[in-house]
Design a protein around this motif. Structure first.
Motif, PDB file in Angstrom:
ATOM      1  N   THR A   6     -11.121 123.550  -5.644  1.00 62.25           N
ATOM      2  CA  THR A   6      -9.909 122.731  -5.678  1.00 62.25           C
ATOM      3  C   THR A   6      -8.674 123.595  -5.454  1.00 62.25           C
ATOM      4  O   THR A   6      -7.736 123.191  -4.740  1.00 62.25           O
ATOM      5  CB  THR A   6      -9.790 122.000  -7.035  1.00 62.25           C
ATOM      6  OG1 THR A   6      -9.812 122.931  -8.058  1.00 62.25           O
ATOM      7  CG2 THR A   6     -10.783 120.925  -7.190  1.00 62.25           C
ATOM      8  N   SER A   7      -8.638 124.685  -6.028  1.00 62.27           N
ATOM      9  CA  SER A   7      -7.505 125.577  -5.848  1.00 62.27           C
ATOM     10  C   SER A   7      -7.437 126.081  -4.402  1.00 62.27           C
ATOM     11  O   SER A   7      -6.342 126.230  -3.827  1.00 62.27           O
ATOM     12  CB  SER A   7      -7.710 126.732  -6.714  1.00 62.27           C
ATOM     13  OG  SER A   7      -7.282 127.386  -7.496  1.00 62.27           O
ATOM     14  N   THR A   8      -8.571 126.331  -3.837  1.00 61.02           N
ATOM     15  CA  THR A   8      -8.610 126.796  -2.457  1.00 61.02           C
ATOM     16  C   THR A   8      -8.113 125.702  -1.529  1.00 61.02           C
ATOM     17  O   THR A   8      -7.342 125.964  -0.598  1.00 61.02           O
ATOM     18  CB  THR A   8     -10.044 127.187  -2.085  1.00 61.02           C
ATOM     19  OG1 THR A   8     -10.523 128.112  -3.025  1.00 61.02           O
ATOM     20  CG2 THR A   8     -10.099 127.802  -0.725  1.00 61.02           C
ATOM     21  N   ILE A   9      -8.500 124.504  -1.751  1.00 61.53           N
ATOM     22  CA  ILE A   9      -8.091 123.391  -0.904  1.00 61.53           C
ATOM     23  C   ILE A   9      -6.601 123.149  -1.072  1.00 61.53           C
ATOM     24  O   ILE A   9      -5.872 122.935  -0.086  1.00 61.53           O
ATOM     25  CB  ILE A   9      -8.914 122.131  -1.245  1.00 61.53           C
ATOM     26  CG1 ILE A   9     -10.337 122.405  -0.831  1.00 61.53           C
ATOM     27  CG2 ILE A   9      -8.371 120.929  -0.549  1.00 61.53           C
ATOM     28  CD1 ILE A   9     -11.280 121.290  -1.102  1.00 61.53           C
ATOM     29  N   VAL A  10      -6.114 123.187  -2.299  1.00 61.10           N
ATOM     30  CA  VAL A  10      -4.690 122.983  -2.542  1.00 61.10           C
ATOM     31  C   VAL A  10      -3.914 124.106  -1.862  1.00 61.10           C
ATOM     32  O   VAL A  10      -2.866 123.873  -1.241  1.00 61.10           O
ATOM     33  CB  VAL A  10      -4.404 122.931  -4.057  1.00 61.10           C
ATOM     34  CG1 VAL A  10      -2.912 122.976  -4.345  1.00 61.10           C
ATOM     35  CG2 VAL A  10      -4.996 121.699  -4.662  1.00 61.10           C
ATOM     36  N   THR A  11      -4.398 125.302  -1.959  1.00 60.91           N
ATOM     37  CA  THR A  11      -3.729 126.433  -1.345  1.00 60.91           C
ATOM     38  C   THR A  11      -3.733 126.283   0.170  1.00 60.91           C
ATOM     39  O   THR A  11      -2.710 126.525   0.846  1.00 60.91           O
ATOM     40  CB  THR A  11      -4.416 127.752  -1.734  1.00 60.91           C
ATOM     41  OG1 THR A  11      -4.469 127.843  -3.150  1.00 60.91           O
ATOM     42  CG2 THR A  11      -3.696 128.950  -1.195  1.00 60.91           C
ATOM     43  N   LEU A  12      -4.884 125.869   0.694  1.00 63.24           N
ATOM     44  CA  LEU A  12      -5.000 125.689   2.135  1.00 63.24           C
ATOM     45  C   LEU A  12      -4.094 124.562   2.622  1.00 63.24           C
ATOM     46  O   LEU A  12      -3.398 124.709   3.626  1.00 63.24           O
ATOM     47  CB  LEU A  12      -6.453 125.409   2.504  1.00 63.24           C
ATOM     48  CG  LEU A  12      -6.764 125.408   3.974  1.00 63.24           C
ATOM     49  CD1 LEU A  12      -6.421 126.699   4.664  1.00 63.24           C
ATOM     50  CD2 LEU A  12      -8.180 125.020   4.204  1.00 63.24           C
ATOM     51  N   VAL A  13      -4.041 123.458   1.917  1.00 58.84           N
ATOM     52  CA  VAL A  13      -3.179 122.336   2.283  1.00 58.84           C
ATOM     53  C   VAL A  13      -1.714 122.771   2.158  1.00 58.84           C
ATOM     54  O   VAL A  13      -0.878 122.461   3.032  1.00 58.84           O
ATOM     55  CB  VAL A  13      -3.485 121.106   1.407  1.00 58.84           C
ATOM     56  CG1 VAL A  13      -2.444 120.012   1.582  1.00 58.84           C
ATOM     57  CG2 VAL A  13      -4.841 120.580   1.717  1.00 58.84           C
ATOM     58  N   SER A  14      -1.396 123.466   1.102  1.00 58.76           N
ATOM     59  CA  SER A  14      -0.020 123.943   0.905  1.00 58.76           C
ATOM     60  C   SER A  14       0.375 124.888   2.057  1.00 58.76           C
ATOM     61  O   SER A  14       1.493 124.821   2.579  1.00 58.76           O
ATOM     62  CB  SER A  14       0.132 124.707  -0.396  1.00 58.76           C
ATOM     63  OG  SER A  14      -0.128 123.895  -1.481  1.00 58.76           O
ATOM     64  N   PHE A  15      -0.563 125.758   2.403  1.00 55.27           N
ATOM     65  CA  PHE A  15      -0.300 126.690   3.488  1.00 55.27           C
ATOM     66  C   PHE A  15      -0.070 125.944   4.792  1.00 55.27           C
ATOM     67  O   PHE A  15       0.858 126.271   5.553  1.00 55.27           O
ATOM     68  CB  PHE A  15      -1.464 127.694   3.609  1.00 55.27           C
ATOM     69  CG  PHE A  15      -1.249 128.687   4.710  1.00 55.27           C
ATOM     70  CD1 PHE A  15      -0.337 129.734   4.582  1.00 55.27           C
ATOM     71  CD2 PHE A  15      -1.934 128.569   5.911  1.00 55.27           C
ATOM     72  CE1 PHE A  15      -0.147 130.628   5.609  1.00 55.27           C
ATOM     73  CE2 PHE A  15      -1.732 129.463   6.938  1.00 55.27           C
ATOM     74  CZ  PHE A  15      -0.835 130.505   6.792  1.00 55.27           C
ATOM     75  N   LEU A  16      -0.886 124.952   5.104  1.00 55.64           N
ATOM     76  CA  LEU A  16      -0.753 124.184   6.338  1.00 55.64           C
ATOM     77  C   LEU A  16       0.561 123.400   6.360  1.00 55.64           C
ATOM     78  O   LEU A  16       1.243 123.352   7.393  1.00 55.64           O
ATOM     79  CB  LEU A  16      -1.934 123.251   6.525  1.00 55.64           C
ATOM     80  CG  LEU A  16      -3.253 123.942   6.869  1.00 55.64           C
ATOM     81  CD1 LEU A  16      -4.390 122.914   6.881  1.00 55.64           C
ATOM     82  CD2 LEU A  16      -3.163 124.642   8.186  1.00 55.64           C
ATOM     83  N   VAL A  17       0.939 122.814   5.240  1.00 51.12           N
ATOM     84  CA  VAL A  17       2.200 122.075   5.166  1.00 51.12           C
ATOM     85  C   VAL A  17       3.372 123.060   5.359  1.00 51.12           C
ATOM     86  O   VAL A  17       4.326 122.786   6.105  1.00 51.12           O
ATOM     87  CB  VAL A  17       2.314 121.317   3.824  1.00 51.12           C
ATOM     88  CG1 VAL A  17       3.727 120.791   3.597  1.00 51.12           C
ATOM     89  CG2 VAL A  17       1.313 120.203   3.757  1.00 51.12           C
ATOM     90  N   LEU A  18       3.278 124.185   4.685  1.00 54.79           N
ATOM     91  CA  LEU A  18       4.328 125.184   4.814  1.00 54.79           C
ATOM     92  C   LEU A  18       4.413 125.702   6.260  1.00 54.79           C
ATOM     93  O   LEU A  18       5.501 125.852   6.817  1.00 54.79           O
ATOM     94  CB  LEU A  18       4.074 126.351   3.848  1.00 54.79           C
ATOM     95  CG  LEU A  18       5.136 127.453   3.851  1.00 54.79           C
ATOM     96  CD1 LEU A  18       6.488 126.923   3.403  1.00 54.79           C
ATOM     97  CD2 LEU A  18       4.700 128.594   2.963  1.00 54.79           C
ATOM     98  N   TYR A  19       3.244 125.948   6.880  1.00 57.84           N
ATOM     99  CA  TYR A  19       3.206 126.415   8.274  1.00 57.84           C
ATOM    100  C   TYR A  19       3.822 125.368   9.205  1.00 57.84           C
ATOM    101  O   TYR A  19       4.594 125.694  10.095  1.00 57.84           O
ATOM    102  CB  TYR A  19       1.766 126.747   8.688  1.00 57.84           C
ATOM    103  CG  TYR A  19       1.672 127.186  10.116  1.00 57.84           C
ATOM    104  CD1 TYR A  19       2.098 128.451  10.522  1.00 57.84           C
ATOM    105  CD2 TYR A  19       1.186 126.322  11.096  1.00 57.84           C
ATOM    106  CE1 TYR A  19       2.041 128.828  11.841  1.00 57.84           C
ATOM    107  CE2 TYR A  19       1.125 126.703  12.422  1.00 57.84           C
ATOM    108  CZ  TYR A  19       1.550 127.962  12.792  1.00 57.84           C
ATOM    109  OH  TYR A  19       1.481 128.330  14.108  1.00 57.84           O
ATOM    110  N   PHE A  20       3.456 124.109   8.983  1.00 57.44           N
ATOM    111  CA  PHE A  20       3.991 123.023   9.805  1.00 57.44           C
ATOM    112  C   PHE A  20       5.513 122.938   9.651  1.00 57.44           C
ATOM    113  O   PHE A  20       6.245 122.821  10.634  1.00 57.44           O
ATOM    114  CB  PHE A  20       3.311 121.701   9.405  1.00 57.44           C
ATOM    115  CG  PHE A  20       3.891 120.526  10.109  1.00 57.44           C
ATOM    116  CD1 PHE A  20       3.624 120.293  11.459  1.00 57.44           C
ATOM    117  CD2 PHE A  20       4.739 119.632   9.452  1.00 57.44           C
ATOM    118  CE1 PHE A  20       4.177 119.206  12.100  1.00 57.44           C
ATOM    119  CE2 PHE A  20       5.288 118.555  10.101  1.00 57.44           C
ATOM    120  CZ  PHE A  20       4.999 118.337  11.443  1.00 57.44           C
ATOM    121  N   LEU A  21       5.990 122.982   8.410  1.00 60.18           N
ATOM    122  CA  LEU A  21       7.430 122.892   8.154  1.00 60.18           C
ATOM    123  C   LEU A  21       8.173 124.114   8.745  1.00 60.18           C
ATOM    124  O   LEU A  21       9.240 123.962   9.354  1.00 60.18           O
ATOM    125  CB  LEU A  21       7.705 122.791   6.658  1.00 60.18           C
ATOM    126  CG  LEU A  21       7.303 121.469   6.001  1.00 60.18           C
ATOM    127  CD1 LEU A  21       7.500 121.541   4.489  1.00 60.18           C
ATOM    128  CD2 LEU A  21       8.123 120.328   6.563  1.00 60.18           C
TER     129      LEU A  21
END
Length: 161
Positions: A6-21
């Motif tokens: 779960t932490s990995t997925i949250v981190t990965l999603v956070s990273f992708l959102v941050l990368y997109f932004l």
């Protein structure tokens, strides 16, 4: 170590959102500014190269103009030398002509005065001869007295002139 999905997925999603932004709002404008800067630097480099080539062409042009000016100055000096030489020759020739003319004129004057003096002398000798002859005729005296009379008249003529 324990792996938490779960932490990995949250981190990965956070990273992708941050990368997109970041990609949308930060990297895009940043990349466009950097591209503009790159183009500006390239254009300045091109302008500098053009300016350098123009300056080199201008320097060559100035060298040619300087060489041409030196050549013209040399030609003007050479022409001046020739002109002054011709003028000097002309003045010398004119002076020689004037000297010859003055010499001829002096010779003519001397001859004229000589002829006048000779004519005056002839006239005087003739006059004296007539006077001597008339005195001799008037006085019919001996030869010694005759010579004395001639000597006296010659002395008189010598003191008059």
């Amino acid at each position: 170590m324990h792996f938490v999905w779960t932490s990995t997925i949250v981190t990965l999603v956070s990273f992708l959102v941050l990368y997109f932004l970041l990609n949308r709002y930060a990297f895009g404008p940043l990349m466009s500014v950097m591209e503009k800067r790159r183009e500006l630097v390239l254009s300045q480099l091109n302008e500098a190269a053009e300016t350098r080539s123009e300056a080199a062409a201008y320097v060559e042009q100035q060298k040619e103009a300087l060489q041409q000016a030196r050549q013209e100055a040399y030609e003007i000096l050479e022409q001046s030398r020739q002109t002054s030489g011709k003028q000097a020759d002309a003045l010398i020739a004119q002076a020689k002509e004037e000297t010859a003319r003055m010499k001829d004129e002096a010779i003519r004057d001397i001859d004229s005065e000589k002829n006048k003096a000779m004519a005056a002398l002839r006239g005087e000798v003739g006059r004296v001869s007539v006077q001597i002859a008339s005195k001799l005729i008037e006085k019919e005296i001996d030869e010694k007295a005759n010579e004395g009379l001639v000597d006296q008249y010659l002395k008189d003529v010598g003191t008059k002139s």
